[in-house]
Design an enzyme around this catalytic site. Structure first.
Site, PDB file in Angstrom:
ATOM      1  N   SER A 133       3.136  18.303  49.020  1.00 26.71           N
ATOM      2  CA  SER A 133       2.747  19.237  50.075  1.00 26.71           C
ATOM      3  C   SER A 133       1.570  20.086  49.619  1.00 26.71           C
ATOM      4  O   SER A 133       1.383  20.325  48.411  1.00 26.71           O
ATOM      5  CB  SER A 133       3.949  20.139  50.355  1.00 26.71           C
ATOM      6  N   LYS A 136       8.271  21.005  44.846  1.00 21.89           N
ATOM      7  CA  LYS A 136       7.247  19.967  45.042  1.00 21.89           C
ATOM      8  C   LYS A 136       6.352  19.888  43.801  1.00 21.89           C
ATOM      9  O   LYS A 136       6.023  18.815  43.324  1.00 21.89           O
ATOM     10  CB  LYS A 136       6.395  20.278  46.285  1.00 21.89           C
ATOM     11  N   TYR A 191      10.945  26.283  47.423  1.00 20.28           N
ATOM     12  CA  TYR A 191      10.629  24.976  48.013  1.00 20.28           C
ATOM     13  C   TYR A 191       9.311  24.430  47.446  1.00 20.28           C
ATOM     14  O   TYR A 191       9.240  23.302  46.953  1.00 20.28           O
ATOM     15  CB  TYR A 191      10.544  25.073  49.544  1.00 20.28           C
TER      16      TYR A 191
HETATM   17  N1  LIG Z   1       7.288  18.331  57.768  1.00 20.63           N
HETATM   18  C1  LIG Z   1       6.452  19.070  57.055  1.00 20.63           C
HETATM   19  O1  LIG Z   1       5.868  20.024  57.559  1.00 20.63           O
HETATM   20  C2  LIG Z   1       6.173  18.719  55.607  1.00 20.63           C
HETATM   21  C3  LIG Z   1       5.015  19.221  54.979  1.00 20.63           C
HETATM   22  C4  LIG Z   1       4.772  18.888  53.655  1.00 20.63           C
HETATM   23  C5  LIG Z   1       5.683  18.101  52.964  1.00 20.63           C
HETATM   24  N2  LIG Z   1       6.796  17.643  53.567  1.00 20.63           N
HETATM   25  C6  LIG Z   1       7.759  16.828  52.810  1.00 20.63           C
HETATM   26  O2  LIG Z   1       7.937  15.592  53.469  1.00 20.63           O
HETATM   27  C7  LIG Z   1       9.276  15.126  53.284  1.00 20.63           C
HETATM   28  C8  LIG Z   1       9.870  14.809  54.622  1.00 20.63           C
HETATM   29  O3  LIG Z   1       9.839  15.962  55.433  1.00 20.63           O
HETATM   30  P1  LIG Z   1      10.401  15.976  56.910  1.00 20.63           P
HETATM   31  O4  LIG Z   1       9.605  16.937  57.680  1.00 20.63           O
HETATM   32  O5  LIG Z   1      10.544  14.589  57.390  1.00 20.63           O
HETATM   33  O6  LIG Z   1      11.836  16.607  56.644  1.00 20.63           O
HETATM   34  P2  LIG Z   1      13.220  16.193  57.294  1.00 20.63           P
HETATM   35  O7  LIG Z   1      14.203  17.243  56.924  1.00 20.63           O
HETATM   36  O8  LIG Z   1      13.049  15.866  58.730  1.00 20.63           O
HETATM   37  O9  LIG Z   1      13.550  14.845  56.517  1.00 20.63           O
HETATM   38  C9  LIG Z   1      14.103  14.820  55.226  1.00 20.63           C
HETATM   39  C10 LIG Z   1      15.323  13.914  55.273  1.00 20.63           C
HETATM   40  O10 LIG Z   1      15.873  13.865  53.956  1.00 20.63           O
HETATM   41  C11 LIG Z   1      17.283  13.946  54.055  1.00 20.63           C
HETATM   42  N3  LIG Z   1      17.745  14.467  52.764  1.00 20.63           N
HETATM   43  C12 LIG Z   1      17.592  15.703  52.243  1.00 20.63           C
HETATM   44  N4  LIG Z   1      18.131  15.766  51.010  1.00 20.63           N
HETATM   45  C13 LIG Z   1      18.624  14.527  50.736  1.00 20.63           C
HETATM   46  C14 LIG Z   1      19.292  13.956  49.630  1.00 20.63           C
HETATM   47  N5  LIG Z   1      19.588  14.666  48.547  1.00 20.63           N
HETATM   48  N6  LIG Z   1      19.657  12.662  49.696  1.00 20.63           N
HETATM   49  C15 LIG Z   1      19.378  11.911  50.800  1.00 20.63           C
HETATM   50  N7  LIG Z   1      18.759  12.394  51.878  1.00 20.63           N
HETATM   51  C16 LIG Z   1      18.381  13.698  51.844  1.00 20.63           C
HETATM   52  C17 LIG Z   1      17.561  14.818  55.266  1.00 20.63           C
HETATM   53  O11 LIG Z   1      18.812  14.558  55.861  1.00 20.63           O
HETATM   54  C18 LIG Z   1      16.409  14.449  56.196  1.00 20.63           C
HETATM   55  O12 LIG Z   1      16.785  13.443  57.125  1.00 20.63           O
HETATM   56  C19 LIG Z   1      10.000  16.228  52.532  1.00 20.63           C
HETATM   57  O13 LIG Z   1       9.998  15.892  51.165  1.00 20.63           O
HETATM   58  C20 LIG Z   1       9.143  17.446  52.784  1.00 20.63           C
HETATM   59  O14 LIG Z   1       9.256  18.385  51.745  1.00 20.63           O
HETATM   60  C21 LIG Z   1       7.058  17.914  54.887  1.00 20.63           C
END
Ligand SMILES: NC(=O)c1ccc[n+]([C@@H]2O[C@H](COP(=O)([O-])OP(=O)(O)OC[C@H]3O[C@@H](n4cnc5c(N)ncnc54)[C@H](O)[C@@H]3O)[C@@H](O)[C@H]2O)c1
Length: 386
Positions: free
Chosen positions: A168, A198, A194
């Protein structure tokens, strides 16, 4: 009448000798593509927002996918398969292999690696709410760092050493210069647990690469993913009060929330409100496929980080205006005090991704707002409305 019979027999001949064989040829071609090396991808967190959109693009491009998720942040309603992945199946016409598994469960992960011939991993699974991470830091460290290191251990044990990691822009902290390049220092001024998870996971992966030259790692630093699949079948479905701007705006538009709170109007920006680099979720998903291609190229060694953003920042009020135009709805908002930890401006220099991945964001702010609205109005309560 005879004329009509002639015509319909032509249609029959065309169908029998041309269209049916073409169908078979297409199926063979798809099967051959799938048999090519490096094509089975384990997607952790595959039922989430970014994960589900990426699974669509992977399947569309003939990768085989094994998705895992512990369902902590996605809607399943007691079913074996999360609703998001059922919708992915509708979009692609493919079956998604899914396991309800936690990344911290090494035994269950090991079984999956032993059952399937996995070539690479795309690692999305994480908890991602900034505010919550301040309240329950240990849960975040345990889940995001514990889960990642367990996954990397199991990968190494099974000889799978290719990974694309969801990082991120938060690893850059408060930007020292704009636009942010990949050379910008990381880890300094990451103001919440958080963001630190990362940064730490990036560092773990760098150490793993230093210890073993067989590892290939792509760190994708996302800016602000928004929007939804053009079908309106999948999109962002935050539980509770949305932390991010776009889901909040769209919930106001659909009548689920009364008004948007705009945090601060005295930043040194175009209109005083915070500026961010928003990127359409489909562009972001495609970025993962480009990262895989780069990772598989002979010249790729060790690890590399890429920014995924458009390179253009939009203020909160510009986004409100764009959303109103795309949806035809007035968005009620009020200006309130700045939120602690928020920065004035953040946008990417995405040149490296363009040059080395051959990737640029193709969808503009109008498409981001249109697709968010399409998803929201078809699914006013997110996946629960199904
Ligand atoms: N959406 C954003 O704005 C954004 C920005 C930068 C980085 N990210 C990163 O991208 C990735 C995906 O983000 P997202 O927006 O799809 O989030 P999200 O919460 O929609 O998806 C993450 C998924 O991971 C699952 N999960 C969490 N912990 C787990 C574990 N220990 N074992 C198995 N499953 C697990 C959750 O149930 C969820 O379905 C994350 O790593 C997040 O930090 C997201």
């Amino acid at each position: 009448m005879i004329n009509l019979l002639y015509k319909s027999s032509y249609v029959f001949v065309l169908f029998y000798y041309a269209i049916i064989p073409l169908g078979y040829l297409t199926k063979w071609w798809v099967a051959i593509e799938k048999m090519k090396g490096n094509s089975t991808i384990l997607v952790t967190g595959g039922a989430g927002y970014v994960g589900s959109h990426t699974v669509v693009e992977l399947l569309k491009n003939n990768y085989s996918v094994i998705a895992i998720d512990n369902l902590v942040n996605c809607y399943a309603d007691g079913n074996d398969k999360p609703e998001s992945l059922k919708r992915v199946e509708k979009i692609t016409g493919e079956t998604v292999i899914f396991y309800n598994v936690d990344t911290r469960d090494k035994e269950a992960l090991d079984k999956i690696f032993k059952t399937h011939k996995i070539d690479s991993v795309i690692h999305f699974a994480a908890l991602k709410a900034v505010g919550e991470s301040v309240r329950i830091p240990l849960t975040y460290y345990q889940n995001n760092i514990g889960g990642s290191s367990a996954l990397f251990e199991v990968m190494a044990k099974n000889g799978v050493k290719n990974i694309v990691f969801s990082s991120s822009a938060t690893v850059y902290g408060d930007p020292q210069f704009l636009p942010i390049t990949e050379q910008h220092p990381t880890g300094q001024g990451c103001s919440n647990p958080y963001g630190k998870t990362k940064y730490f996971v990036e560092e773990i992966l760098k150490d793993v690469c230093a210890s073993d030259p067989e590892w290939k790692v792509v760190l994708l630093r996302y800016f602000n993913p928004v929007g939804a699949h053009e079908s309106g079948l999948i999109g962002e479905d935050p539980s509770g009060i949305p932390n991010n701007l776009m889901p909040y705006i769209s919930q106001v538009a659909v009548g689920r929330r009364e008004k948007l709170q705009v945090f601060g109007s005295d930043y040194p920006t175009i209109d005083g409100t915070g500026v961010r680099d928003y990127i359409h979720i489909t562009d972001l998903a495609i970025g993962h496929l480009k990262a895989l291609e780069r990772m598989y190229s002979a010249s790729f060694k060790s690890w590399k980080a890429y920014n995924l953003g458009t390179g253009r920042g939009y203020s909160v009020l510009e986004m409100v205006k764009a959303f109103s135009e795309a949806s035809g709805k007035q968005i009620k908002y009020e200006i309130v005090d700045r939120r602690e930890g928020d920065i004035a401006e953040c946008y990417a220099d995405a040149t490296l991704a363009r040059i080395e991945l051959g990737w640029t964001a193709a969808r503009d702010v109008h498409a981001m707002c249109r697709d968010t609205w399409n998803w929201q109005k078809k699914n006013p309560k997110g996946f629960q409305s199904s």
